[in-house]
Design a protein around this motif. Sequence first.
Motif, PDB file in Angstrom:
ATOM      1  N   ALA A  36      10.335  -8.899 -11.273  1.00 16.11           N
ATOM      2  CA  ALA A  36      10.915  -7.471 -10.858  1.00 16.11           C
ATOM      3  C   ALA A  36      11.614  -7.061 -11.997  1.00 16.11           C
ATOM      4  O   ALA A  36      12.462  -7.881 -12.814  1.00 16.11           O
ATOM      5  CB  ALA A  36      11.667  -7.785  -9.759  1.00 16.11           C
ATOM      6  N   GLN A  37      11.626  -5.836 -12.208  1.00 14.93           N
ATOM      7  CA  GLN A  37      12.495  -5.208 -13.425  1.00 14.93           C
ATOM      8  C   GLN A  37      14.052  -5.117 -12.629  1.00 14.93           C
ATOM      9  O   GLN A  37      14.252  -4.984 -11.712  1.00 14.93           O
ATOM     10  CB  GLN A  37      11.822  -3.940 -13.556  1.00 14.93           C
ATOM     11  N   SER A  38      14.700  -4.854 -13.649  1.00 10.02           N
ATOM     12  CA  SER A  38      16.338  -4.767 -13.444  1.00 10.02           C
ATOM     13  C   SER A  38      17.194  -4.031 -14.600  1.00 10.02           C
ATOM     14  O   SER A  38      16.392  -4.100 -15.718  1.00 10.02           O
ATOM     15  CB  SER A  38      17.004  -5.921 -13.109  1.00 10.02           C
ATOM     16  N   VAL A  39      18.180  -3.508 -14.292  1.00  9.09           N
ATOM     17  CA  VAL A  39      18.981  -2.605 -15.367  1.00  9.09           C
ATOM     18  C   VAL A  39      20.306  -2.951 -15.196  1.00  9.09           C
ATOM     19  O   VAL A  39      20.711  -2.923 -13.990  1.00  9.09           O
ATOM     20  CB  VAL A  39      18.892  -1.121 -15.060  1.00  9.09           C
ATOM     21  N   ALA A  40      20.878  -3.223 -16.393  1.00  8.63           N
ATOM     22  CA  ALA A  40      22.175  -3.663 -16.335  1.00  8.63           C
ATOM     23  C   ALA A  40      23.121  -2.583 -17.084  1.00  8.63           C
ATOM     24  O   ALA A  40      22.911  -2.412 -18.489  1.00  8.63           O
ATOM     25  CB  ALA A  40      22.491  -4.976 -16.758  1.00  8.63           C
ATOM     26  N   GLN A  41      24.095  -1.943 -16.369  1.00  7.84           N
ATOM     27  CA  GLN A  41      25.015  -1.173 -17.267  1.00  7.84           C
ATOM     28  C   GLN A  41      26.384  -2.094 -17.226  1.00  7.84           C
ATOM     29  O   GLN A  41      27.091  -1.951 -16.083  1.00  7.84           O
ATOM     30  CB  GLN A  41      25.241   0.127 -16.608  1.00  7.84           C
ATOM     31  N   TYR A  58      17.788  -4.021 -20.324  1.00  6.51           N
ATOM     32  CA  TYR A  58      16.977  -4.039 -19.312  1.00  6.51           C
ATOM     33  C   TYR A  58      16.277  -5.246 -19.299  1.00  6.51           C
ATOM     34  O   TYR A  58      16.196  -5.989 -20.195  1.00  6.51           O
ATOM     35  CB  TYR A  58      15.996  -2.814 -19.260  1.00  6.51           C
ATOM     36  N   SER A  59      15.338  -5.557 -17.971  1.00 10.35           N
ATOM     37  CA  SER A  59      14.668  -6.657 -18.220  1.00 10.35           C
ATOM     38  C   SER A  59      13.300  -6.076 -17.324  1.00 10.35           C
ATOM     39  O   SER A  59      13.572  -5.680 -15.975  1.00 10.35           O
ATOM     40  CB  SER A  59      15.284  -7.859 -17.261  1.00 10.35           C
ATOM     41  N   VAL A  60      12.016  -6.153 -18.072  1.00 14.15           N
ATOM     42  CA  VAL A  60      10.809  -5.751 -17.366  1.00 14.15           C
ATOM     43  C   VAL A  60       9.634  -6.338 -18.058  1.00 14.15           C
ATOM     44  O   VAL A  60       9.815  -6.907 -19.310  1.00 14.15           O
ATOM     45  CB  VAL A  60      10.834  -3.962 -17.577  1.00 14.15           C
ATOM     46  N   SER A  61       8.539  -6.532 -17.320  1.00 12.96           N
ATOM     47  CA  SER A  61       7.354  -7.025 -17.726  1.00 12.96           C
ATOM     48  C   SER A  61       6.571  -6.023 -18.536  1.00 12.96           C
ATOM     49  O   SER A  61       6.475  -4.973 -17.902  1.00 12.96           O
ATOM     50  CB  SER A  61       6.458  -7.729 -16.796  1.00 12.96           C
ATOM     51  N   GLY A  62       6.278  -6.291 -19.644  1.00 11.53           N
ATOM     52  CA  GLY A  62       5.324  -5.157 -20.331  1.00 11.53           C
ATOM     53  C   GLY A  62       6.380  -4.049 -21.035  1.00 11.53           C
ATOM     54  O   GLY A  62       7.386  -4.332 -21.083  1.00 11.53           O
ATOM     55  N   ASN A  63       5.493  -3.030 -21.289  1.00  7.88           N
ATOM     56  CA  ASN A  63       6.086  -1.914 -21.965  1.00  7.88           C
ATOM     57  C   ASN A  63       7.091  -1.136 -21.377  1.00  7.88           C
ATOM     58  O   ASN A  63       6.768  -0.654 -19.964  1.00  7.88           O
ATOM     59  CB  ASN A  63       5.260  -0.925 -22.802  1.00  7.88           C
ATOM     60  N   PRO A  64       8.339  -0.830 -21.340  1.00  6.43           N
ATOM     61  CA  PRO A  64       9.204  -0.197 -20.649  1.00  6.43           C
ATOM     62  C   PRO A  64       9.278   1.366 -20.873  1.00  6.43           C
ATOM     63  O   PRO A  64       9.080   1.457 -22.062  1.00  6.43           O
ATOM     64  CB  PRO A  64      10.416  -0.937 -20.928  1.00  6.43           C
ATOM     65  N   TYR A  65       9.507   1.959 -19.897  1.00 11.44           N
ATOM     66  CA  TYR A  65       9.701   3.542 -20.186  1.00 11.44           C
ATOM     67  C   TYR A  65      11.202   3.689 -19.653  1.00 11.44           C
ATOM     68  O   TYR A  65      11.528   3.339 -18.442  1.00 11.44           O
ATOM     69  CB  TYR A  65       8.900   4.420 -19.285  1.00 11.44           C
ATOM     70  N   SER A  91      33.892  17.727 -21.027  1.00 15.58           N
ATOM     71  CA  SER A  91      32.898  18.333 -20.202  1.00 15.58           C
ATOM     72  C   SER A  91      31.808  17.132 -20.033  1.00 15.58           C
ATOM     73  O   SER A  91      30.938  17.297 -19.253  1.00 15.58           O
ATOM     74  CB  SER A  91      32.260  19.603 -20.302  1.00 15.58           C
ATOM     75  N   ASP A  92      31.948  16.119 -20.896  1.00 13.98           N
ATOM     76  CA  ASP A  92      30.847  14.840 -20.820  1.00 13.98           C
ATOM     77  C   ASP A  92      31.431  14.035 -19.579  1.00 13.98           C
ATOM     78  O   ASP A  92      30.674  13.159 -19.469  1.00 13.98           O
ATOM     79  CB  ASP A  92      30.765  14.148 -21.976  1.00 13.98           C
ATOM     80  N   SER A  93      32.635  14.089 -18.880  1.00 12.65           N
ATOM     81  CA  SER A  93      33.065  13.229 -18.097  1.00 12.65           C
ATOM     82  C   SER A  93      32.232  13.373 -16.793  1.00 12.65           C
ATOM     83  O   SER A  93      31.925  14.552 -16.316  1.00 12.65           O
ATOM     84  CB  SER A  93      34.531  13.555 -17.702  1.00 12.65           C
ATOM     85  N   ALA A  94      31.619  11.918 -16.615  1.00  6.28           N
ATOM     86  CA  ALA A  94      30.702  12.191 -15.372  1.00  6.28           C
ATOM     87  C   ALA A  94      30.089  10.839 -15.287  1.00  6.28           C
ATOM     88  O   ALA A  94      30.831   9.814 -15.777  1.00  6.28           O
ATOM     89  CB  ALA A  94      29.383  13.099 -15.723  1.00  6.28           C
ATOM     90  N   LEU A  95      29.037  10.438 -14.068  1.00  4.63           N
ATOM     91  CA  LEU A  95      28.737   9.444 -14.006  1.00  4.63           C
ATOM     92  C   LEU A  95      27.115   9.084 -14.781  1.00  4.63           C
ATOM     93  O   LEU A  95      26.707  10.303 -14.617  1.00  4.63           O
ATOM     94  CB  LEU A  95      28.498   8.877 -12.565  1.00  4.63           C
ATOM     95  N   TYR A  96      27.111   8.079 -15.313  1.00  2.64           N
ATOM     96  CA  TYR A  96      25.864   8.246 -16.238  1.00  2.64           C
ATOM     97  C   TYR A  96      24.957   6.895 -15.804  1.00  2.64           C
ATOM     98  O   TYR A  96      25.475   5.685 -15.386  1.00  2.64           O
ATOM     99  CB  TYR A  96      26.062   7.835 -17.920  1.00  2.64           C
ATOM    100  N   PHE A  97      23.695   7.200 -15.527  1.00  5.44           N
ATOM    101  CA  PHE A  97      22.748   5.960 -14.971  1.00  5.44           C
ATOM    102  C   PHE A  97      21.522   5.728 -15.946  1.00  5.44           C
ATOM    103  O   PHE A  97      20.775   6.960 -16.407  1.00  5.44           O
ATOM    104  CB  PHE A  97      22.119   6.543 -13.600  1.00  5.44           C
ATOM    105  N   CYS A  98      21.544   4.501 -16.305  1.00  8.92           N
ATOM    106  CA  CYS A  98      20.225   4.132 -17.230  1.00  8.92           C
ATOM    107  C   CYS A  98      19.177   3.922 -16.014  1.00  8.92           C
ATOM    108  O   CYS A  98      19.623   3.320 -14.948  1.00  8.92           O
ATOM    109  CB  CYS A  98      20.611   2.999 -17.845  1.00  8.92           C
ATOM    110  N   ALA A  99      17.932   4.154 -16.378  1.00  9.86           N
ATOM    111  CA  ALA A  99      16.733   3.505 -15.432  1.00  9.86           C
ATOM    112  C   ALA A  99      15.435   3.124 -16.252  1.00  9.86           C
ATOM    113  O   ALA A  99      15.311   3.677 -17.353  1.00  9.86           O
ATOM    114  CB  ALA A  99      16.445   4.863 -14.526  1.00  9.86           C
ATOM    115  N   VAL A 100      14.871   2.562 -15.532  1.00 11.57           N
ATOM    116  CA  VAL A 100      13.761   1.976 -16.358  1.00 11.57           C
ATOM    117  C   VAL A 100      12.421   1.950 -15.192  1.00 11.57           C
ATOM    118  O   VAL A 100      12.603   1.788 -14.038  1.00 11.57           O
ATOM    119  CB  VAL A 100      13.711   0.225 -16.839  1.00 11.57           C
TER     120      VAL A 100
END
Lengths: 115, 114
Positions: free
Chosen positions: B1-6, B25-32, B84-93
Amino acid sequence: NAGVTQTPKFRVLKTGQSMTLLCAQDMNHEYMYWYRQDPGMGLRLIHYSVGEGTTAKGEVPDGYNVSRLKKQNFLLGLESAAPSQTSVYFCASSSLREVIQETQYFGPGTRLLVL
Amino acid sequence: AQSVAQPEDQVNVAEGNPLTVKCTYSVSGNPYLFWYVQYPNRGLQFLLKYITGDNLVKGSYGFEAEFNKSQTSFHLKKPSALVSDSALYFCAVRPFAAGNKLTFGGGTRVLVKP
């Protein structure tokens, strides 16, 4: 275009009550999604739909049901609300045209508090 | 299973200084790979994505991210941060075989101080 809209914006429920969250999109997107957002856990997929009349389970589907009777609408139902379902719920949509490369477009969220 | 760590819950930076938000990130195959930003009381907004090609991806609002396959990382960067860049940032795979389903990291809160 309004994009993705969600109704209501905020709701308080008592344990055991039921409610339906409505998501609507005007971009003619095939894919629609429901996520929940909890502190430190990012967004987790509840259910999703790849087209009108079809739905599938995501990562955390228990306690929720969904329906996609019209292409533009995706409903999320809670039959018997529990305090663990207190969260912020986001709806998203995306196009099938380039399914791998398309981004998801998110609604503004619904804040749900279950007492 | 894929996972993302921040790995960072919060990043503090002074206005005008470089900003980096880490993602592995951790994913099988090519990630997007994707970055989204969430401003207070708003939904997520798309910033940028890596699908294939150049490892350095440029996105909205002056942000960029570098895909590093050997380190399985996709760090978000901005040369000069704004308040103005103060915000919550999410990485996703999104793994190649997962259709259109995203797996999100836990989010990193960015606070840019004047």
